[in-house]
Every structure is written in C-alpha cells, then in structure tokens.
Scaffold this motif. Structure first.
Motif, PDB file in Angstrom:
ATOM      1  N   PHE A  35      19.020   2.886  -4.829  1.00 36.67           N
ATOM      2  CA  PHE A  35      17.740   3.158  -5.488  1.00 36.67           C
ATOM      3  C   PHE A  35      16.575   2.565  -4.700  1.00 36.67           C
ATOM      4  CE2 PHE A  35      14.479   2.241  -8.812  1.00 36.67           C
ATOM      5  CZ  PHE A  35      14.190   3.560  -9.110  1.00 36.67           C
ATOM      6  N   ALA A  36      16.747   1.359  -4.174  1.00 31.60           N
ATOM      7  CA  ALA A  36      15.670   0.751  -3.375  1.00 31.60           C
ATOM      8  C   ALA A  36      15.408   1.552  -2.119  1.00 31.60           C
ATOM      9  CB  ALA A  36      16.035  -0.692  -3.030  1.00 31.60           C
ATOM     10  N   MET A  37      16.479   1.977  -1.448  1.00 28.69           N
ATOM     11  CA  MET A  37      16.314   2.765  -0.227  1.00 28.69           C
ATOM     12  C   MET A  37      15.655   4.103  -0.528  1.00 28.69           C
ATOM     13  SD  MET A  37      19.256   4.160   2.389  1.00 28.69           S
ATOM     14  CE  MET A  37      19.837   2.507   2.768  1.00 28.69           C
ATOM     15  N   TYR A  38      16.112   4.778  -1.575  1.00 27.32           N
ATOM     16  CA  TYR A  38      15.571   6.082  -1.918  1.00 27.32           C
ATOM     17  C   TYR A  38      14.136   5.973  -2.439  1.00 27.32           C
ATOM     18  CZ  TYR A  38      20.318   7.999  -1.459  1.00 27.32           C
ATOM     19  OH  TYR A  38      21.544   8.385  -0.992  1.00 27.32           O
ATOM     20  N   SER A  39      13.815   4.845  -3.060  1.00 27.92           N
ATOM     21  CA  SER A  39      12.426   4.629  -3.490  1.00 27.92           C
ATOM     22  C   SER A  39      11.521   4.466  -2.273  1.00 27.92           C
ATOM     23  CB  SER A  39      12.331   3.388  -4.388  1.00 27.92           C
ATOM     24  OG  SER A  39      13.009   3.587  -5.608  1.00 27.92           O
ATOM     25  N   GLY A  40      12.010   3.764  -1.248  1.00 33.05           N
ATOM     26  CA  GLY A  40      11.254   3.654  -0.004  1.00 33.05           C
ATOM     27  C   GLY A  40      11.012   5.017   0.614  1.00 33.05           C
ATOM     28  N   ILE A  41      12.027   5.876   0.544  1.00 34.41           N
ATOM     29  CA  ILE A  41      11.888   7.240   1.057  1.00 34.41           C
ATOM     30  C   ILE A  41      10.826   8.009   0.275  1.00 34.41           C
ATOM     31  CG2 ILE A  41      13.081   9.471   1.206  1.00 34.41           C
ATOM     32  CD1 ILE A  41      15.643   7.910   1.881  1.00 34.41           C
ATOM     33  N   PHE A  42      10.907   7.922  -1.043  1.00 38.12           N
ATOM     34  CA  PHE A  42       9.989   8.696  -1.889  1.00 38.12           C
ATOM     35  C   PHE A  42       8.540   8.232  -1.720  1.00 38.12           C
ATOM     36  CE2 PHE A  42       7.747   9.131  -5.990  1.00 38.12           C
ATOM     37  CZ  PHE A  42       7.705  10.517  -6.072  1.00 38.12           C
ATOM     38  N   PHE A  43       8.302   6.928  -1.787  1.00 31.76           N
ATOM     39  CA  PHE A  43       6.926   6.432  -1.733  1.00 31.76           C
ATOM     40  C   PHE A  43       6.305   6.576  -0.343  1.00 31.76           C
ATOM     41  CE2 PHE A  43       8.453   4.034  -5.515  1.00 31.76           C
ATOM     42  CZ  PHE A  43       7.572   4.591  -6.425  1.00 31.76           C
ATOM     43  N   SER A  44       7.108   6.408   0.706  1.00 34.42           N
ATOM     44  CA  SER A  44       6.560   6.621   2.050  1.00 34.42           C
ATOM     45  C   SER A  44       6.273   8.100   2.281  1.00 34.42           C
ATOM     46  CB  SER A  44       7.524   6.088   3.115  1.00 34.42           C
ATOM     47  OG  SER A  44       8.784   6.735   3.031  1.00 34.42           O
ATOM     48  N   SER A  45       7.130   8.960   1.732  1.00 34.15           N
ATOM     49  CA  SER A  45       6.880  10.393   1.831  1.00 34.15           C
ATOM     50  C   SER A  45       5.603  10.770   1.083  1.00 34.15           C
ATOM     51  CB  SER A  45       8.063  11.170   1.251  1.00 34.15           C
ATOM     52  OG  SER A  45       7.782  12.556   1.212  1.00 34.15           O
ATOM     53  N   MET A  46       5.400  10.159  -0.071  1.00 32.90           N
ATOM     54  CA  MET A  46       4.175  10.415  -0.828  1.00 32.90           C
ATOM     55  C   MET A  46       2.944   9.966  -0.042  1.00 32.90           C
ATOM     56  SD  MET A  46       3.087   9.006  -4.610  1.00 32.90           S
ATOM     57  CE  MET A  46       4.510   9.794  -5.384  1.00 32.90           C
ATOM     58  N   PHE A  47       3.066   8.811   0.631  1.00 35.20           N
ATOM     59  CA  PHE A  47       1.941   8.316   1.436  1.00 35.20           C
ATOM     60  C   PHE A  47       1.615   9.294   2.565  1.00 35.20           C
ATOM     61  CE2 PHE A  47       0.698   6.099   5.354  1.00 35.20           C
ATOM     62  CZ  PHE A  47      -0.527   5.564   4.963  1.00 35.20           C
ATOM     63  N   TYR A  48       2.658   9.710   3.313  1.00 35.76           N
ATOM     64  CA  TYR A  48       2.439  10.666   4.407  1.00 35.76           C
ATOM     65  C   TYR A  48       1.839  11.968   3.877  1.00 35.76           C
ATOM     66  CZ  TYR A  48       5.161   7.822   7.716  1.00 35.76           C
ATOM     67  OH  TYR A  48       5.612   6.826   8.544  1.00 35.76           O
ATOM     68  N   TYR A  49       2.296  12.374   2.705  1.00 40.19           N
ATOM     69  CA  TYR A  49       1.831  13.648   2.155  1.00 40.19           C
ATOM     70  C   TYR A  49       0.368  13.559   1.724  1.00 40.19           C
ATOM     71  CZ  TYR A  49       2.319  18.163  -0.186  1.00 40.19           C
ATOM     72  OH  TYR A  49       2.193  19.480  -0.555  1.00 40.19           O
ATOM     73  N   VAL A  50      -0.029  12.430   1.137  1.00 41.48           N
ATOM     74  CA  VAL A  50      -1.436  12.244   0.754  1.00 41.48           C
ATOM     75  C   VAL A  50      -2.328  12.256   1.997  1.00 41.48           C
ATOM     76  CG1 VAL A  50      -3.085  10.588  -0.194  1.00 41.48           C
ATOM     77  CG2 VAL A  50      -0.939  11.035  -1.402  1.00 41.48           C
ATOM     78  N   VAL A  51      -1.895  11.567   3.055  1.00 43.16           N
ATOM     79  CA  VAL A  51      -2.656  11.580   4.309  1.00 43.16           C
ATOM     80  C   VAL A  51      -2.764  12.996   4.850  1.00 43.16           C
ATOM     81  CG1 VAL A  51      -2.672  10.794   6.712  1.00 43.16           C
ATOM     82  CG2 VAL A  51      -2.061   9.196   4.884  1.00 43.16           C
ATOM     83  N   TYR A  52      -1.653  13.718   4.797  1.00 43.67           N
ATOM     84  CA  TYR A  52      -1.634  15.102   5.277  1.00 43.67           C
ATOM     85  C   TYR A  52      -2.595  15.980   4.481  1.00 43.67           C
ATOM     86  CZ  TYR A  52       0.202  19.905   5.149  1.00 43.67           C
ATOM     87  OH  TYR A  52       0.337  21.261   5.141  1.00 43.67           O
ATOM     88  N   ILE A  53      -2.587  15.842   3.147  1.00 42.67           N
ATOM     89  CA  ILE A  53      -3.488  16.634   2.306  1.00 42.67           C
ATOM     90  C   ILE A  53      -4.944  16.318   2.632  1.00 42.67           C
ATOM     91  CG2 ILE A  53      -4.277  16.986  -0.072  1.00 42.67           C
ATOM     92  CD1 ILE A  53      -1.411  16.631  -0.982  1.00 42.67           C
ATOM     93  N   ALA A  54      -5.222  15.035   2.869  1.00 44.84           N
ATOM     94  CA  ALA A  54      -6.592  14.650   3.223  1.00 44.84           C
ATOM     95  C   ALA A  54      -7.009  15.282   4.552  1.00 44.84           C
ATOM     96  CB  ALA A  54      -6.694  13.125   3.293  1.00 44.84           C
ATOM     97  N   LEU A  55      -6.112  15.258   5.517  1.00 42.91           N
ATOM     98  CA  LEU A  55      -6.421  15.857   6.819  1.00 42.91           C
ATOM     99  C   LEU A  55      -6.590  17.372   6.720  1.00 42.91           C
ATOM    100  CD1 LEU A  55      -4.017  13.826   9.159  1.00 42.91           C
ATOM    101  CD2 LEU A  55      -6.491  13.575   8.925  1.00 42.91           C
ATOM    102  N   LYS A  56      -5.872  17.983   5.784  1.00 46.06           N
ATOM    103  CA  LYS A  56      -5.979  19.437   5.592  1.00 46.06           C
ATOM    104  C   LYS A  56      -7.110  19.801   4.629  1.00 46.06           C
ATOM    105  CE  LYS A  56      -3.321  22.179   6.796  1.00 46.06           C
ATOM    106  NZ  LYS A  56      -3.295  23.082   7.975  1.00 46.06           N
ATOM    107  N   ARG A  57      -7.904  18.796   4.231  1.00 48.23           N
ATOM    108  CA  ARG A  57      -9.039  19.012   3.330  1.00 48.23           C
ATOM    109  C   ARG A  57      -8.583  19.667   2.020  1.00 48.23           C
ATOM    110  NH1 ARG A  57     -13.796  21.016   7.561  1.00 48.23           N
ATOM    111  NH2 ARG A  57     -13.707  19.148   8.898  1.00 48.23           N
ATOM    112  N   ASN A  58      -7.521  19.109   1.487  1.00 51.86           N
ATOM    113  CA  ASN A  58      -6.965  19.541   0.202  1.00 51.86           C
ATOM    114  C   ASN A  58      -6.488  20.998   0.224  1.00 51.86           C
ATOM    115  OD1 ASN A  58      -6.181  18.880  -2.403  1.00 51.86           O
ATOM    116  ND2 ASN A  58      -8.045  19.743  -3.316  1.00 51.86           N
TER     117      ASN A  58
END
Length: 365
Positions: free
Chosen positions: A250-273
């Motif tokens: 669960f700890a490992m998979y949580s790291g996967i999920f939250f880091s993926s969410m971080f990358y995705y938010v950055v990506y959305i910002a770069l793509k101007r939503n």
C-alpha cells in the motif's frame, strides 16, 4: 492470488525472507508476476493514448486500487513513508517507458528495460547496495552464469526489427503512433509521443534514443524495492517493521499514485488545462494498472520467499518473452524468418538462465 495472500498473511516470516513458506509458492509467485508483467499493457495496446500522460495516470489509479484491496486483506499494517520513494521511482520510469514503447514497440522496449532492471535489482540485493544486507545463494557460480546468460539473451533480442521500425524507414513522413492502428487519425494533441516526434532524424537515431531511455527506466525500476528492503533489513531502526513484503504494497502503490497525480497536474498546467484524454483508453488503462498491481504483489511475495538474488533475475527476464509472444501473434509487430530465429535463440538462452538461477538456491539468513 488468494492462495498466495492467505499463505503470506498467516505465515511467520524470518528476519530476511520467508523460510516457513514452501519454495513452490515463491516460484508460483514468479510465474504470476511474469505473466501479468508481460501482459499488463496488452489491454491498451490497440487504443490511442495520445501523449501517454493521461493513460499512465489512469493506470496508476488501477494500481492504487489493488494496493488498497491488499492493504485491507493484510489488516492495514504500519505505513512507512520511506517506501513512497520506491513508488515515485517507478512512476518516473513508467512515464519514460510509455515514450520508449512508442519508439521501439512493446516487445523490444520491455526486453531492454527488463534486462537493465534485472541487473540493478539483482546486484543491489546480492551485493548489498545502499545499506541492504547482501543476499547469498548456495551455488553463486550458477547464479552468476545465469544472470550473465540472461544479459546475453537481452543483447540478442536487440537485433529484432519490428514492423514499425521498417515502416518508419520506408515512409519517414507518414507515421502513426506505435500503439495506434493505422486507421486512427492523429489529433493536434498527439504531439509528444508520436513516432513523428523523433523521426525527423534517422531511424537509427530514434532507436538509440529509445534504447537509452529504456535503460534509464530499467534502472529506476530496479531500485523500486530498495526502500522497503532497507526497512526490513534494519530492525534496529524500524523495530515495528514486518518481514512480509505484502505489508509494504500500500505504501509503495500510494507513492505511485500520488507521484503520478503530481506529474499529471504539472502536465495539465503545461497543456493549459487541455490534456489529451481518449475515452476509449481510460478503462484499458485502469485494467493495465490492476494487472501490474497483481504482478508487483507476486514479485513481493517471491522476494519474501526466494530473496532478490533469485526472484529478480527470474521475474525480470520472463516478461520480455511474454511480450514478444504478444508482439508476434496479437500486435503483429514482429515477423520474418530472421526475427523468429533470433527469438528462438534468445528464448533458449533465457530458459537456460532460469534453470541455472533456480539451481543456485537461496540461503536463508
């Protein structure tokens, strides 16, 4: 899978790896991990994924779902934040792997990063890198020879030429994304991971870039277990740490999920939503994540019973062969007598490698 979870959940585990559970459970876990790792991207293989960032986020959602279920099954053991780092490493490597697949195809890409993953994971466990306790085997010479042969087989597979590479060489100005069928048109958002992105140079240059990125992804994948193994190897620092590998899922998979969410938010910002999201790929992405989550759980069980010196080479050399089978019979990426001969030779070498690694036998500590 339920049998593995029940056995590991009810078994008392020794300070290094599980010596009370029979070895056959460890090897069964290896088989499960190999099959699911080698097939987890197949559900999404024929759907457009655009630049891949949305797809990998939905895939990580599927992974986290598996982690949550396993965590409930093992009765929510203590959560160690250090294990989150392993998840972050994997997510970063996964984003790179999406790019690599679009360059070199599924089979070739997986063979490359699985070989690098094997070397890094095996060496870190066997030699005790980054503060880990070294894991020994009864017959180290067989282990060394087996790992060497596995590497040679990976080099042999590099000679395979996929259908996509041949099409790029013949039609450099008319290319489709590798994971999309030729009937699907590219949208303006399909700019990051299409074959066109790297085909402005020679096809050989694209292949080399793909190989380098696959190797980097493999290194990141190889260190995924280091934080959880470090915690298990140092009971003086972590007295409440369990020796059951499933307790760190669960700890490992949580790291996967939250880091993926971080990358995705950055990506959305770069793509101007305006991120690229193809509705058809959402469910396949989640299914791919669920399959990967099951495979990784099997990997953790194998580590607990067999040790990384045994499980890492076995788990990491197998998925590439499974991916090759999918590439031949389902994706139709690989054909031709030359390619088939290379695959036969490479597979034969990997079978020999697996036999030698199994015969080397783990030593309980």
């Amino acid at each position: 899978m339920n049998l593995l979870l029940t056995t590991l959940n009810t078994t008392t585990i020794s300070p290094s790896h599980d010596t009370d559970s029979p070895l056959w459970i460890g090897y069964l876990s290896v088989v499960i991990a190999v099959l699911f790792f080698g097939s987890n991207l197949v559900p999404a293989g024929k759907y457009p994924i655009g630049d891949g960032l949305s797809f990998q986020f939905f895939m990580c959602c599927g992974i986290w779902i598996v982690g949550l279920i396993i965590n409930l099954f093992v009765q929510s053991p203590q959560f160690f934040p250090l294990v989150l780092i392993g998840g972050v490493l994997w997510t970063t490597g996964n984003i790179l792997s999406i790019l690599v697949i679009r360059m070199n195809g599924l089979g070739m890409s997986m063979l490359l990063w699985c070989t690098t993953n094997m070397l890094v994971g095996w060496a870190s466990g066997h030699f005790g890198w980054f503060g880990l306790l070294p894991e020994n085997v009864e017959k180290p010479i067989l282990n060394y020879i087996g790992v060497t042969i596995a590497c040679v087989s990976g080099i042999a597979f590099l000679a395979i030429r996929t259908v996509q590479q041949e099409e790029i060489a013949e039609n450099p100005d008319e290319q489709q994304p590798i994971l999309q069928s030729s009937s699907v048109e590219n949208t303006p958002n399909d700019t990051v991971l299409t074959a066109n992105t790297v085909s402005t140079s020679k096809p050989l240059s694209m292949c080399i870039i793909g190989c380098i990125l696959a190797a980097i992804a493999g290194v990141l994948f190889g260190f995924v277990f280091t934080p959880s193994t470090y915690i298990q190897d140092h009971p003086n620092k972590y007295p409440a740490a369990s020796k059951n590998g499933l307790h760190y899922v669960f700890a490992m998979y949580s790291g996967i999920f939250f880091s993926s969410m971080f990358y995705y938010v950055v990506y959305i910002a770069l793509k101007r939503n305006r991120p690229y999201i193809h509705i058809q790929s959402i469910l396949p992405g989640i299914v791919s994540g669920i399959m990967w989550g099951i495979a990784q759980a099997g990997f953790l069980v194998a580590n607990s019973i067999l040790s990384q010196a045994i499980s890492f080479p076995l788990v990491t050399i197998g998925p590439g062969t499974i991916a090759i089978v999918w590439s031949i019979f389902y994706f139709k990426e690989i054909s031709g007598r030359r390619n088939y001969l290379i695959i036969i030779i490479g597979t034969f070498l990997r079978i020999i490698s697996a036999i030698l690694i199994v015969l080397s036998k783990p030593i309980p500590r």
